[in-house]
Design an enzyme around this catalytic site. Structure first.
Site, PDB file in Angstrom:
ATOM      1  N   THR A 211      29.078  38.459  29.120  1.00 16.30           N
ATOM      2  CA  THR A 211      28.750  39.836  28.747  1.00 16.30           C
ATOM      3  C   THR A 211      27.276  40.144  28.992  1.00 16.30           C
ATOM      4  OG1 THR A 211      28.171  39.192  26.492  1.00 16.30           O
ATOM      5  CG2 THR A 211      30.476  39.778  26.902  1.00 16.30           C
ATOM      6  N   ARG A 219      18.833  34.555  29.377  1.00 15.88           N
ATOM      7  CA  ARG A 219      18.030  34.643  30.608  1.00 15.88           C
ATOM      8  C   ARG A 219      18.857  34.301  31.837  1.00 15.88           C
ATOM      9  NH1 ARG A 219      12.852  35.502  30.798  1.00 15.88           N
ATOM     10  NH2 ARG A 219      11.902  35.728  28.771  1.00 15.88           N
ATOM     11  N   GLY A 270      20.070  34.441  20.218  1.00 12.08           N
ATOM     12  CA  GLY A 270      20.491  34.765  18.853  1.00 12.08           C
ATOM     13  C   GLY A 270      19.491  34.423  17.775  1.00 12.08           C
ATOM     14  N   ILE A 275      21.519  41.530  20.013  1.00  9.60           N
ATOM     15  CA  ILE A 275      21.293  42.601  20.987  1.00  9.60           C
ATOM     16  C   ILE A 275      22.529  43.496  21.003  1.00  9.60           C
ATOM     17  CG2 ILE A 275      20.934  43.089  23.448  1.00  9.60           C
ATOM     18  CD1 ILE A 275      19.779  40.058  23.466  1.00  9.60           C
ATOM     19  N   TYR A 476      21.169  24.142  42.405  1.00  7.61           N
ATOM     20  CA  TYR A 476      22.282  24.116  41.455  1.00  7.61           C
ATOM     21  C   TYR A 476      23.097  22.856  41.741  1.00  7.61           C
ATOM     22  CZ  TYR A 476      25.874  26.399  38.551  1.00  7.61           C
ATOM     23  OH  TYR A 476      26.763  26.733  37.550  1.00  7.61           O
TER      24      TYR A 476
END
Lengths: 568, 568
Positions: A211, A219, A270, A275, A476
């Site tokens: 979300t 981030r 959190g 937010i 990655y």
């Protein structure tokens, strides 16, 4: 479950009924066997049944429950076992291993589904007044243990599911800004934006199950960040519910109003509040969007090409290069083509590589994306083509890129498929300056392989460059450990720790876009120095003196290196 | 003074002997007279003599002095009156008005010149141990009252001049990163970089008299930020001395290691520590650099063109548009040309405007800069040219742009010239989303003019768009109040407050790149909301419980609206 709020499997990635399949991919089983020693056709150990779990009882007190019901209505305060277990953790591979053996950890005592910011504030104030713990929950796709309460938490734990805050509220078409609620999932958000001709352009691997609020809190960065920026660039304003007050940062292109409060909320996981909505940059859907595929003689040639692209006049939407093993994985994971043309093309490519005397074990596949007007895309492709050629590469058209684009969100399902078969797969990603990029890749691969030798297990690590910046890139890494015995978690932990330690030892950060959670907190001091952790700690303590806001995340105060999801 | 450390005039901008001159600019005096009622040829009131000042005695104790001398050596601990006065404040017009009437405020008790980070740390620890106040000092060009101790500060005040930390330490040519000491002035830094073929591309108006550390501490932005980014984008890593510890943030292209400590230090204005060095993005000096001039029928057409440029495929190094009055100011401030060709060209431009039936009182001048290879610059100019044309504008070549480029750092000298003549000039700059940009310009101009009417003074305000972003732009207002009586400071204050209030009332921020200091702190809550100030306060209190680090800046705890440099 709440109508209209999507929920993942309690035991794995994504929605029930959706899974990875190796069907029609004849090269996949041999590839896995060769790399890890695993026969994917051997009998499997699927996930357990929910009925077999022992779910610890909720310790939510009647008084707090009554307050929550009063604020939200009975239907939006849920403490049934399934809902609680779904909200107990994210989707890190440790989480999945643990849930498969029935270790649920500190399951939240209740899950609430506020409808709007006022309800979020009511929840926040009720929980903090009762000295409870507030953990915000978006899509539940977090893989750094940011959604789980600390082991032994004795206070009531309330998971706040933001799924009902799922609307694009407003588009400022002149500024290219949209005001969007934090609980909206990627596809729902893009659907609302694209219906009006707009896109945010933020596409992390987790896109389908994550979300806006989660992206900001961790981030995040999406596959197209070379054009659209990281979430920290995209987020221009936001609102956050804190105990007794609401932070409001108006949308601004830039400001010099002291230390950036916006950049404190981004990545706060959190620990500062919940937010509820954000103003984000949005863009007109481009006239042309193309992802071109290229091959390089090896990964390091591809890295150099990406480095040269960002330092050139060219601009791209994305640039991705896979190392040799990942390239082989991509090939092995492709469906067998029945098209004669494609077969011929594939033969032609192979012949070309042979004529160039490439070592076919070393070749690196690359996807580079372009967006803009037809004319500009042509111009940029020309600039990039020259750089690719200079580094020994060549283009093979837009076919493979279109396929990549279609399948780009499917990889996490493969993890569950592999866990069924006793193969532990995970990812770690990082950034370094360009100067250290190749060395980081070599050293991390080497460290992983040595660790596997040490523990006597088969394993494999591969990597791609995923995001480019002026000063460096994100690499990655995907890694796999073949262990389906009771040592699996401990051996996985060896692998994970080896890779993270290699990052901080070689000029790289603990994470480019997955966040810290509890998973990466042991390396935080080595990344941002003890004084950096001191500054973050003072921020958290000052804003949340009662330690009610997702405690233990980012800065973990327990035994060094032992986090809520360490091997037990 | 210390050899090798540049020092500005104690009473005004820049170096002694360098001043604005209206010579050879026949249109300047009539322009000033028309706009403000002032005759620049009337007798002037120059700055006072230093001997006439009453400098309050230093209250630095012997013990602290001894410790400082021990750490730095006698020659680098200076408490003579001139050195102390030069370090007493920045160069805000309030500062200049006050010093002209001998109000020196809380002059620092000593100025120290550390040679390296270890000496900075020794100073920090000695001063904090003695419960003194530490104020970092770079070029001294701050205009938001960030360099002055709070009125009545009873503890010893130590101004730490970073001027000896003036080296480019290292260039990572592969990554495009440089490690640079914080005390280096703009021109010295660029000289060291350019000698090796590199540039940082950061050019604020204050460039000649400001330092890297100052840019970071105030969230600076340069004229070329459209290409190079704000200082927050440019700064990838840094070191900061804090009481008892040193923060080290390694250079990273991007990271998700929690709330951004980097973005807390940027804009911290000395409240968290003293920045000693930074890793910054640097770029190869481009093959071609061109600043093209354009005219638009009015300012709002120019705004729309800039908006369309950032939303197009084009990329520019800078885009600047002046409103009608600023355009007239630029014309009036130009030297009379003797070249017949230029005179003819100028006539030609005027004829073209007339043929387009433009209102010559409304025309807006624009400078748009391009950098890159010759081919890319040609391509980008083509894209931009079409957009300019669409909005009714036309190009007039690169001659005026080259002149602008030469003279771009000279404007602050004009302020002293005007103060000599009783005209108070100042600037306020801000950003808004594009949607509010034109409205902000109209409303702020109107509010200023109404305020002037209310106080019965002549004044003028003008503006240019200076920096563009995807979602909006920076508008940079210059305003002038004609008052050389004892009400000058109070009337100036009315003007400044009117403009700042208009910013926060119209979707704009208190400052784009000048920072907060004490000057803008009264509007901080209206900008980032009370909860935002709460978060910053908790950060400052947590890191600096003794309130030793540049107290009173950003968050001012005195009487609301009354700051160290309020009118008295």
């Amino acid at each position: 479950m709440i109508e209209g709020v999507k929920q993942q499997k309690w035991w794995g990635w994504g929605e029930e009924g959706h899974a990875y399949s190796a069907e029609g991919k004849p090269k996949f089983a041999p590839f896995v066997l060769k790399m890890t020693g695993l026969d994917i056709n051997a009998p499997i150990k699927p996930a357990p049944k929910f009925e077999d779990l022992t779910v610890p009882p909720s310790i939510l007190g009647d008084e707090l429950r009554a307050k929550l019901v009063d604020a939200l209505g009975e239907g939006y305060v849920q403490d049934d076992d399934l809902t609680r277990v779904v909200h107990a953790f994210g989707k890190g591979v440790r989480d999945l291993m643990r849930v498969r053996r029935g270790d649920l950890g500190r399951v939240p005592d209740v899950v609430v589904y506020p409808a709007d910011e006022a309800q979020v504030a009511a929840v926040m104030d009720a929980v903090v007044e009762a000295d409870g713990v507030v953990i915000p929950f978006g899509g539940g796709s977090n893989i750094v243990a940011a959604l789980e309460a600390v082991p032994g938490e004795s206070r009531p734990v309330v998971s706040v599911n933001l799924g009902r805050l799922n609307k694009v509220l407003e588009i400022d078409e002149q500024s290219g800004l949209a005001r969007i609620q934090a609980g909206v999932f990627g596809p729902d958000m893009e659907e609302q934006l694209q219906a009006k001709g707009w896109t945010m352009g933020h596409h992390p691997d987790s896109f389908v199950w994550s979300t806006l609020g989660g992206w900001i809190a961790t981030r995040s960065s999406g596959m197209q960040s070379d054009k659209y920026g990281d979430i920290a660039d995209i987020t221009r304003g936001l609102r956050m519910v804190m105990p007794g007050q609401i932070l409001e940062l108006r949308p601004l292109p830039s400001t010099s109003s002291g230390p950036s409060v916006r950049e404190m909320v981004i990545g706060s996981e959190g620990r500062l509040g919940i937010i509820t909505e954000a103003w984000v940059n949005v863009h007109r859907i481009p006239e042309v969007r193309e992802i071109q595929a290229y091959f390089f003689p090896d990964y390091y040639a591809g890295l150099k090409a990406c480095e040269e692209i960002v330092h050139s006049d060219a601009k791209v939407m994305m640039a991705r290069v896979s190392d040799a093993i990942e390239t082989q994985y991509i090939m092995a994971n492709g469906k067998e083509t029945k098209s004669k043309v494609k077969k011929l093309a594939s033969k032609g490519i192979q012949k070309l590589m042979e004529s160039k005397k490439w070592d076919l074990e070393q070749i690196a596949m690359s996807f580079i994306g372009f967006e803009g007007s037809a004319n500009d895309v042509r111009y940029q492709k020309g600039l990039v083509g020259k750089i690719v050629k200079k580094h020994g590469g060549f283009g093979v058209g837009s076919g493979p890129g279109a396929l990549y684009d279609q399948k780009k969100y499917d990889t996490p399902y493969l993890r569950d498929y592999m866990l069924d078969r006793g193969l532990v797969c995970d990812v770690s990603e990082t950034t370094t300056p360009w100067r250290h990029a190749a060395d980081l890749h070599r050293k991390t691969t080497k460290a992983f392989n040595e660790a596997m030798e040490r523990i006597g297990k088969r394993g494999v690590v591969f990597c791609h460059l995923s995001h480019s910046y002026h000063s460096g890139a994100c690499q990655y890494f995907t890694f796999v450990v073949n262990d389906d015995t009771e040592t699996a978690e401990r051996n996985y932990d060896v692998a994970k720790r080896t890779i993270q330690q290699s990052f901080v030892d070689h000029h790289a950060t603990i994470s480019h876009h997955h966040g810290v959670g509890e998973e990466h907190s042991p390396w935080l001091e080595q990344d941002i120095s003890p004084a950096g952790v001191f500054i973050q700690r003072k921020l958290f303590e000052g804003v949340d003196p009662g330690n009610n806001l997702n405690p233990g995340k980012i800065i973990h105060d327990g035994e060094p290196g032992i986090t809520s999801n360490s091997p037990r």
